[in-house]
Scaffold this active site. Structure first.
Site, PDB file in Angstrom:
ATOM      1  N   TRP A  31      47.328  40.237  50.224  1.00 54.38           N
ATOM      2  CA  TRP A  31      47.733  38.913  49.739  1.00 54.38           C
ATOM      3  C   TRP A  31      48.364  38.130  50.889  1.00 54.38           C
ATOM      4  O   TRP A  31      49.134  38.661  51.685  1.00 54.38           O
ATOM      5  CB  TRP A  31      48.760  39.042  48.609  1.00 54.38           C
ATOM      6  CG  TRP A  31      48.244  38.758  47.237  1.00 54.38           C
ATOM      7  CD1 TRP A  31      47.567  39.605  46.411  1.00 54.38           C
ATOM      8  CD2 TRP A  31      48.375  37.533  46.511  1.00 54.38           C
ATOM      9  NE1 TRP A  31      47.283  38.996  45.217  1.00 54.38           N
ATOM     10  CE2 TRP A  31      47.766  37.707  45.255  1.00 54.38           C
ATOM     11  CE3 TRP A  31      48.955  36.289  46.803  1.00 54.38           C
ATOM     12  CZ2 TRP A  31      47.716  36.704  44.307  1.00 54.38           C
ATOM     13  CZ3 TRP A  31      48.917  35.290  45.851  1.00 54.38           C
ATOM     14  CH2 TRP A  31      48.288  35.509  44.620  1.00 54.38           C
ATOM     15  N   HIS A  97      56.523  35.017  38.316  1.00 61.33           N
ATOM     16  CA  HIS A  97      55.879  36.214  38.876  1.00 61.33           C
ATOM     17  C   HIS A  97      56.451  36.570  40.249  1.00 61.33           C
ATOM     18  O   HIS A  97      56.629  37.741  40.580  1.00 61.33           O
ATOM     19  CB  HIS A  97      54.368  35.978  38.959  1.00 61.33           C
ATOM     20  CG  HIS A  97      53.588  37.226  39.107  1.00 61.33           C
ATOM     21  ND1 HIS A  97      52.703  37.448  40.131  1.00 61.33           N
ATOM     22  CD2 HIS A  97      53.561  38.350  38.358  1.00 61.33           C
ATOM     23  CE1 HIS A  97      52.172  38.649  40.011  1.00 61.33           C
ATOM     24  NE2 HIS A  97      52.663  39.219  38.938  1.00 61.33           N
TER      25      HIS A  97
HETATM   26  N1  LIG Z   1      51.462  36.354  44.384  1.00 54.43           N
HETATM   27  C1  LIG Z   1      51.542  37.353  45.329  1.00 54.43           C
HETATM   28  C2  LIG Z   1      51.182  38.667  45.044  1.00 54.43           C
HETATM   29  N2  LIG Z   1      50.736  39.006  43.807  1.00 54.43           N
HETATM   30  C3  LIG Z   1      49.982  40.226  43.568  1.00 54.43           C
HETATM   31  C4  LIG Z   1      50.865  41.466  43.351  1.00 54.43           C
HETATM   32  O1  LIG Z   1      51.471  41.873  44.572  1.00 54.43           O
HETATM   33  C5  LIG Z   1      49.998  42.626  42.839  1.00 54.43           C
HETATM   34  O2  LIG Z   1      48.996  42.908  43.800  1.00 54.43           O
HETATM   35  C6  LIG Z   1      49.346  42.302  41.524  1.00 54.43           C
HETATM   36  O3  LIG Z   1      50.341  41.927  40.594  1.00 54.43           O
HETATM   37  C7  LIG Z   1      48.556  43.511  40.975  1.00 54.43           C
HETATM   38  O4  LIG Z   1      49.416  44.612  40.822  1.00 54.43           O
HETATM   39  N3  LIG Z   1      51.294  39.617  45.981  1.00 54.43           N
HETATM   40  C8  LIG Z   1      51.755  39.319  47.248  1.00 54.43           C
HETATM   41  O5  LIG Z   1      51.838  40.195  48.107  1.00 54.43           O
HETATM   42  N4  LIG Z   1      52.110  38.030  47.538  1.00 54.43           N
HETATM   43  C9  LIG Z   1      52.027  37.038  46.626  1.00 54.43           C
HETATM   44  O6  LIG Z   1      52.380  35.858  46.941  1.00 54.43           O
HETATM   45  C1  LIG Z   2      54.217  35.631  43.883  1.00 52.62           C
HETATM   46  C2  LIG Z   2      53.120  35.391  42.942  1.00 52.62           C
HETATM   47  O1  LIG Z   2      52.643  36.260  42.230  1.00 52.62           O
HETATM   48  C3  LIG Z   2      52.705  33.971  42.788  1.00 52.62           C
HETATM   49  O2  LIG Z   2      52.245  33.508  44.040  1.00 52.62           O
HETATM   50  C4  LIG Z   2      51.623  33.787  41.761  1.00 52.62           C
HETATM   51  O3  LIG Z   2      51.515  32.394  41.571  1.00 52.62           O
HETATM   52  P1  LIG Z   2      51.861  31.768  40.133  1.00 52.62           P
HETATM   53  O4  LIG Z   2      53.335  32.043  39.871  1.00 52.62           O
HETATM   54  O5  LIG Z   2      51.578  30.267  40.268  1.00 52.62           O
HETATM   55  O6  LIG Z   2      50.961  32.438  39.126  1.00 52.62           O
END
Ligand SMILES: Nc1c(NC[C@H](O)[C@H](O)[C@H](O)CO)[nH]c(=O)[nH]c1=O
Ligand SMILES: CC(=O)[C@@H](O)COP(=O)(O)O
Length: 160
Positions: A31, A97
């Site tokens: 990510w 999130h």
């Molecule tokens: N939004 C971001 C994520 N989201 C994904 C989670 O880390 C994870 O892979 C998912 O929820 C499945 O378990 N991850 C990041 O590293 N950075 C982000 O901004």
């Molecule tokens: C950190 C996250 O998971 C985030 O970037 C996901 O974006 P959103 O909060 O707009 O669904």
């Protein structure tokens, strides 16, 4: 001290143990890869600069920062590394999130440092904006990957 008052890439090699015989694991989140690749580059360059050999550095990739805990645990259990660097970039979106990913990742990596005897270094940026992440991964504030590599060397040789 806020990062704004500290360059994350500055270190004095004279104060860093030689990493010649040390083995490192680097687990990288996919990510925000434009950020995590820069962090990984900073970490690799610092490890090599401090004497580590490229053949003693293992890199695994995981989907996101939430998976860093499992990836680092598997690295500890399945390899013989002396330290692990967990690299991720979490950037605030529209929802809560962000909070859950950041908290779970920080707690998970902390727990690994409690459960196992291999140091796991927290190189996970948790930024409000992409610009903040860019500034801390090779931008005006330096590179947290560099900082993490130095921490990995110091922790791998703690008490030696
Ligand atoms: N939004 C971001 C994520 N989201 C994904 C989670 O880390 C994870 O892979 C998912 O929820 C499945 O378990 N991850 C990041 O590293 N950075 C982000 O901004
Ligand atoms: C950190 C996250 O998971 C985030 O970037 C996901 O974006 P959103 O909060 O707009 O669904």
């Amino acid at each position: 001290m806020a990062t704004a008052n500290k360059n994350l890439s500055v270190y004095d090699k004279a104060t860093i143990p030689n990493a010649k015989d040390l083995r490192f694991g680097i687990v990288v989140s996919e990510w925000n890869s434009e950020i995590t690749e820069e962090l990984c580059t900073g970490a690799l360059e610092a490890l090599l600069d401090c004497g580590a050999s490229s053949e003693n550095i293992i890199r695994w990739d995981v989907p996101g920062s939430f998976e860093l805990t499992f990836g680092c645990k598997k690295m500890i259990l399945d390899t013989k590394v002396d330290a692990v660097i967990a690299i991720g970039s979490v950037i605030q979106g529209e929802t809560k999130h962000f909070d859950f990913v950041c908290s779970a990742t920080a707690q998970g990596i902390k727990d690994l440092n409690v459960q196992f005897n291999t140091p796991v270094i927290f190189c996970v940026l948790t930024d409000n904006t992409l610009q903040q992440a860019q500034e801390r991964s090779g931008g005006k504030h330096g590179n947290k990957g560099t900082e993490a590599a130095i921490a990995a060397i110091k922790m791998a040789t703690l008490g030696a």
